[in-house]
Structure formats: structure tokens, C-alpha cells
Design a protein around this motif. Structure first.
Motif, PDB file in Angstrom:
ATOM      1  N   GLY A  85       0.802  -1.219   0.000  1.00 34.00           N
ATOM      2  CA  GLY A  85       0.000   0.000   0.000  1.00 34.00           C
ATOM      3  C   GLY A  85       0.836   1.271   0.000  1.00 34.00           C
ATOM      4  N   PRO A 293      -2.435  -6.451   3.382  1.00 30.89           N
ATOM      5  CA  PRO A 293      -1.563  -5.291   3.582  1.00 30.89           C
ATOM      6  C   PRO A 293      -2.068  -4.309   4.639  1.00 30.89           C
ATOM      7  CG  PRO A 293      -2.518  -5.300   1.367  1.00 30.89           C
ATOM      8  CD  PRO A 293      -2.799  -6.623   1.975  1.00 30.89           C
ATOM      9  N   GLU A 294      -3.382  -4.170   4.748  1.00 30.32           N
ATOM     10  CA  GLU A 294      -3.921  -3.250   5.750  1.00 30.32           C
ATOM     11  C   GLU A 294      -3.495  -3.692   7.151  1.00 30.32           C
ATOM     12  OE1 GLU A 294      -6.119  -4.997   3.644  1.00 30.32           O
ATOM     13  OE2 GLU A 294      -5.889  -3.459   2.125  1.00 30.32           O
ATOM     14  N   ALA A 295      -3.324  -4.985   7.320  1.00 28.92           N
ATOM     15  CA  ALA A 295      -2.923  -5.493   8.634  1.00 28.92           C
ATOM     16  C   ALA A 295      -1.511  -5.025   8.970  1.00 28.92           C
ATOM     17  CB  ALA A 295      -3.018  -7.011   8.662  1.00 28.92           C
ATOM     18  N   ARG A 297      -0.102  -2.317   7.919  1.00 27.83           N
ATOM     19  CA  ARG A 297      -0.163  -0.894   8.218  1.00 27.83           C
ATOM     20  C   ARG A 297      -0.642  -0.665   9.655  1.00 27.83           C
ATOM     21  NH1 ARG A 297      -2.196   4.063   4.865  1.00 27.83           N
ATOM     22  NH2 ARG A 297      -2.569   5.486   6.578  1.00 27.83           N
ATOM     23  N   GLU A 298      -1.696  -1.371  10.012  1.00 28.21           N
ATOM     24  CA  GLU A 298      -2.220  -1.200  11.368  1.00 28.21           C
ATOM     25  C   GLU A 298      -1.216  -1.714  12.404  1.00 28.21           C
ATOM     26  OE1 GLU A 298      -6.314  -2.365  11.798  1.00 28.21           O
ATOM     27  OE2 GLU A 298      -6.118  -2.471  13.987  1.00 28.21           O
ATOM     28  N   ASN A 322      -5.169  -9.081  11.512  1.00 25.67           N
ATOM     29  CA  ASN A 322      -5.555  -9.653  10.227  1.00 25.67           C
ATOM     30  C   ASN A 322      -6.930 -10.320  10.308  1.00 25.67           C
ATOM     31  OD1 ASN A 322      -4.201 -10.071   7.525  1.00 25.67           O
ATOM     32  ND2 ASN A 322      -4.883 -12.159   7.959  1.00 25.67           N
ATOM     33  N   LEU A 325      -9.677  -7.902  10.221  1.00 21.94           N
ATOM     34  CA  LEU A 325      -9.834  -7.284   8.905  1.00 21.94           C
ATOM     35  C   LEU A 325     -10.511  -8.202   7.894  1.00 21.94           C
ATOM     36  CD1 LEU A 325      -6.395  -5.460   8.655  1.00 21.94           C
ATOM     37  CD2 LEU A 325      -8.630  -4.355   8.702  1.00 21.94           C
TER      38      LEU A 325
END
Length: 496
Positions: A85, A293-295, A297-298, A322, A325
Motif C-alpha cells: 500500500g 496489507p492493511e494489517a 499498516r495497522e 488480520n 480485517l
RNA sequence: GCCCCGGUCGUAUAGCCAGGUCAAGUAUACCGGCCUUUCGAGCCGGGGACCCGGGUUCAAAUCCCGGCCGGGGCACCA
């Protein structure tokens, strides 16, 4: 939209010396191996700070060692950062700026800050460790210039002459003891061919590039700590501004080898299947095992600290993020490990619509049963003959008899009876064989190899799993979150 | 060997610089309960930590010294 618990979301700590709108950071991969989770986390840090304050982020390949660089790895990083991301504003390779390095090198020679040294590699090493200068350090500028030109013109072979910085031969910071900044490498560069044979070393290339890219903040792991002083010194000789450094320990994960050398050895010995083995922490591996990918980032926002204490993260920390999400979008499906066949007496043919998700937003699939289903052996064993189970969304079954791998039962198509264990099931007529890879820690806490790091679970699942696209998340009920793998009917378990 | 850096629940962190509000907060993991036609998600509750020893101070997780343990650097690699 249901509002989540108002847990104050942890933000990244403030960046020292950051001027809003003018924060320039960089992603500095060396394209000499596959990208792993540590690169992604570090890249995310550079990206998120640039986002937080406003500014630019560079993708800059540190490719000035033709011996190590391999062309396929440039894309490995581009793909990896994109997947994570990260959107970068500019891209370049250090190898694009060779003429520039030559010019700055000449400038250093002219100002007496660099000299051409003809000592052997061994002599250089010995003298540096002793903190003693060599005879070449005192050479006149003209001699240095003559030798430097000789290097460029190919009058010397590799190792014969190199350019060294005038540092401080007695410094306790050993990187300052007249490091080599330009050396001859007689091997074609994968991108530049044989156009150049004199290459800058890391400290020279990086310090010059950081300055000309206008980098304001260097966020990197702490093995570079001792080089701050050196890189600042190089820039001071060249009247260039210095960035602010933020250095932190590298990111490790429990039971997971990080060094390329170690991973390569595991592959060669056949312990793991390749660079994307789900037990590894390469980008290819974590994608394959369903980390989104959001995981990442968080994870950076919640758990990463910019400190120099050792960090060995537990995978659970990442998994928990994860799981949350993917939970909403992962369809529920039935997978039965160690299947036992139950013949349902007098059940006839039934069709039921089973919701794909308890949130009701994913619709349902229709399952057709004509008299026989598979259920987990463990559940049958637990209840035993005479016991009863709830086949989720189908009916209650009372077991009449149980033998090895087989059972007889009576199905009562009715609402769930309270107290019955609710289990998943697969109609025999539409059962497909499924294999699930369950990755575990490759290394034991003491560093030895975990002999049972990969569990392979076989079982049956409803036919619909066959048409899932590779990379799709599902939740096998009462089993765990899995991702469709590339071979037919194969899955990798992400986490429970 | 020499030189840097670090040590807060199992794990990751907040707090440390500007000592008291910290009988140490949060997340995750774990245990228990609620909810749920999943052992998932969600909700509620519980136990769990300042490496050790000195010193300074009315007061130390925070400052100082020593020890122990851990990480990193000492390439014509990055």
C-alpha cells in the motif's frame, strides 16, 4: 455502520524536526534478494510519516555493488511496496548517478578530502584496525588525481587502487577510519552493463543521494547507527545538508529466520519449499498465507516503536489484526478433517440454504444431501453411540451406531435442540478432498530447527471450495481462516 | 578483542528526557462469563511486568554508578 469501540487508535509518535509539508523520506532497498516483512514494515514507516506530515517519499535502489545486484529483485521490491500500500513519489537507482559520483569524488580529491590508496585489501584492514594511516594518505593532490583518472580509464585492475576518504584514523568509531568510497569492480552491472568499472561504496552513494534527493528524515534500522557520523562527514566535505536520523531495531518475528543466508540454506537443504514457503516471512510468503496489507499498516501504527531495544514480535499480534480485517469478508464454508461418514436413516433428499456469513451480507449457498454426510471423527467420538449432534442449518442427528469411519444415525429436520454441539458437515455426494497447510514456527525458542513446523491436514469440503480463486480468504468453520492456495483444492491456514 | 546501543506483564508497547497524579495504562495471548445454529467475531470480568545491587532525594520505572543479560558495528556489502 456500527461504530467500533472508541479505543484511542495509537498513532505514530511525532517525528523530530519535521516541518509540515516538507518531510522527505526514502525506501532504500538493495536489489539483491527477496523482500521480506521487515522491509515492508520499515517502508511503511517511511511512507506513513511522509503521509502524516506531507512531503515526498523516494524509492531508491541501492545498487552500487554489481556483484550482488540481480535484475529480478528490482521488481520484487516494486511489487512488494505496492502490495503493502505504499505509493512513492519518485524513483531512481543509485546506479543512475555514476557521473555525479565521479564528479563529487574528484571534488573531494581536489579539496584534499580523499586520496587514492594502493594498499592491499589486507593492509587496509590491518591499518584500520590499528588506527594507523598508510603512506598514501599524504600524497599530493596531483598524484591522487592521476591515480583516480587511472582508475576511471582502466589502467588498474580490481583491488589495485581505490579511493579513500580522509576521515579520522584514530576514531573509536571505526567506520570513520578512512573508508573506501570508490572501488573498481570488474563485473558488469545488470542494468548498466560494462559502462562503469568504478563504483561508489554504500556510505558515499547513500550520503550523496540522500542530500540530492532532499531527504529530510532517514528512518532505518540501527545497524546503520555508526554510519550517521560518517555520512554527515562526507556531506560536510561537500557542503551538503544532513538529514535527521531515526533508527530502530530491526523487526523480527518469533520462530522465523530473517537472514537471507539462513533462508537460502533452509531452501537448499529442502527444509522449506522455496522463497514463498508459508513458514517464511518474505512478502511472497505472508501474502500466500493470507496476511492482508492493511494489517501490516495497522501493525505499524499499533505495535511498532522507534526504539533501540530488541523486538521479537509474536505472530499473534499480527494475526489478531488480520483476523479482524478479513472476518467480515471471509465466507464461511464447511471443511471436515478426519471425516466419518454418517448414514442418515430415512432422510431422503434434502436441500438447504446455508448462510455464507453470520453477518447475513454474503448470501448463502445451497447444499444438497441425499442420505449421507461427513462429519469430524472427533465429534462422533466425543458423543458416541446414542449421542446427538447438531448439523448446522440441517438438523439434529442421533447416532445409532458408530464403527471405524462409519456411523448410522437418525436425522431430525428441526430447529437446533439446546445443548447439542453444533458442527459442520459435508454431503458425501459433493465432497471434494482438500489439503490444508498449517505453517508453524520454523525455529524453536532455542534456535534449533522445529521438526514439525508444517502440518498438513487432509479432509473433505463442500464442492464450492474448488471454484475459489487463488488468494481468496475463507473461514472453515470450527477450523480456522484459510487462503486458497495455487494447487487444486489446496489451502494455507492463515490463523485460527 | 575493541566500540556503540538496549533491558516495563508470555509477546509488543505507553510512561523515562522535564522524579510525585504509576499500589504502572493499552493491545495481544491466557482464564472465566455473556452472546452466537462455528471452537470465529462482538461484549463483560480476571490473573500477569518496572533485570539485579548500590547511590541521590521527603519521594525513583523515571536521575547517577556498578553488575548481569541481550542486540549491533569493527568489508574495496548494503
Amino acid at each position: 455502520m456500527v461504530e467500533r469501540k472508541v479505543e484511542a487508535k495509537r498513532r505514530l509518535p511525532p517525528l523530530p524536526n519535521a516541518v509540515p509539508g516538507n518531510v522527505v523520506t526514502r525506501l532504500p532497498p538493495e536489489p539483491s534478494g527477496y523482500m521480506h516483512i521487515g522491509h515492508a514494515l520499515s517502508g511503511l514507516l517511511n511512507y506513513l510519516y511522509k503521509e502524516m506530515y506531507g512531503g515526498k517519499v523516494w524509492l531508491r535502489f541501492e545498487d552500487t555493488d554489481p556483484r550482488k545486484v540481480r535484475p529480478e529483485y528490482y521488481d520484487s521490491y516494486r511489487d512488494g511496496y505496492s502490495w503493502a500500500g505504499i505509493k512513492w513519489d519518485h524513483e531512481k537507482c543509485n546506479s543512475d548517478d555514476m557521473e555525479l559520483f565521479y564528479r563529487y569524488a574528484a571534488e573531494l580529491i581536489e579539496s584534499g578530502k580523499a586520496y587514492a590508496c594502493a594498499c592491499s585489501r589486507e593492509t587496509v584492514r590491518r591499518l584500520r584496525s590499528e588506527g594507523v594511516p598508510c603512506e598514501h594518505r599524504a600524497q599530493p593532490v596531483e598524484v591522487n588525481m592521476e591515480l583516480w583518472e587511472g582508475m576511471l580509464e582502466g589502467r588498474f585492475s580490481e583491488g589495485e587502487v581505490s579511493l579513500r576518504l580522509v576521515g579520522d584514523m584514530a576514531s573509536t568509531n571505526t567506520t570513520l577510519r578512512d573508508p573506501v568510497i570508490m572501488r573498481i569492480v570488474e563485473k558488469p552491472h545488470p542494468l548498466k552493463g560494462d559502462r562503469y568499472r568504478v563504483w561508489p561504496t554504500y556510505d558515499f552513494a547513500a550520503s550523496v543521494e540522500d542530500a540530492i534527493c532532499g531527504v529530510t528524515h532517514v528512518l532505518r534500522t540501527s545497524e546503520f547507527m555508526l554510519r550517521d557520523e560518517l555520512q554527515d562527514l562526507i556531506r560536510s566535505y561537500l557542503s551538503m545538508p544532513n538529514p535527521t536520523y531515526v533508527e530502530y531495531e530491526r523487526f523480527e518475528f518469533e520462530g522465523t529466520p530473517v537472514s537471507r543466508r539462513e533462508i537460502r540454506s533452509l531452501i537448499e537443504r529442502g527444509v522449506v519449499s522455496g522463497w514463498d514457503d508459508p513458514r517464511l516471512a518474505t512478502i511472497a510468503s505472508i501474502r500466500r498465507r493470507g496476511i492482508v496489507p492493511e494489517a501490516l499498516r495497522e501493525f505499524v501504527e499499533r505495535y511498532v516503536a522507534l526504539t533501540q531495544s530488541r523486538k521479537v514480535y509474536s505472530w499473534d499480534l499480527l494475526y489478531a489484526i488480520n483476523r479482524r480485517l478479513i472476518d467480515d469478508r471471509a465466507p464461511r464454508m464447511f471443511f471436515v478433517k478426519d471425516p466419518v461418514r454418517i448414514r442418515l436413516e430415512g432422510a431422503g433428499v434434502l436441500e438447504v440454504d446455508v448462510p455464507l456469513h453470520p453477518n447475513g451480507r454474503l448470501g448463502a449457498r445451497r447444499l444438497r444431501v441425499s442420505g449421507e454426510v461427513y462429519v469430524p471423527a472427533e465429534d462422533v467420538r466425543t458423543v458416541g453411540p446414542g449421542g446427538a449432534l447438531r448439523l448446522k442449518f440441517l438438523g439434529n442427528v442421533t447416532l445409532r451406531s458408530v464403527s471405524d469411519g462409519d456411523a448410522e444415525g437418525v436425522l431430525d429436520v428441526a430447529p437446533p435442540s439446546p445443548g447439542l454441539r453444533v458442527i459442520q458437515w459435508v454431503p458425501v455426494e459433493e465432497a471434494v478432498s482438500v489439503k490444508v497447510l498449517i505453517p508453524g514456527p520454523l525455529l524453536n525458542p532455542d534456535g534449533t530447527l522445529n521438526e514439525s513446523s508444517l502440518e498438513v491436514v487432509e479432509g473433505v469440503a463442500e464442492r464450492a471450495v474448488s471454484s475459489l480463486e487463488v488468494g481468496t480468504h475463507v473461514q472453515f468453520e470450527r477450523f480456522g481462516y484459510c487462503v486458497k492456495d495455487r494447487s487444486p483444492n489446496a489451502f494455507v491456514m492463515a490463523h485460527r
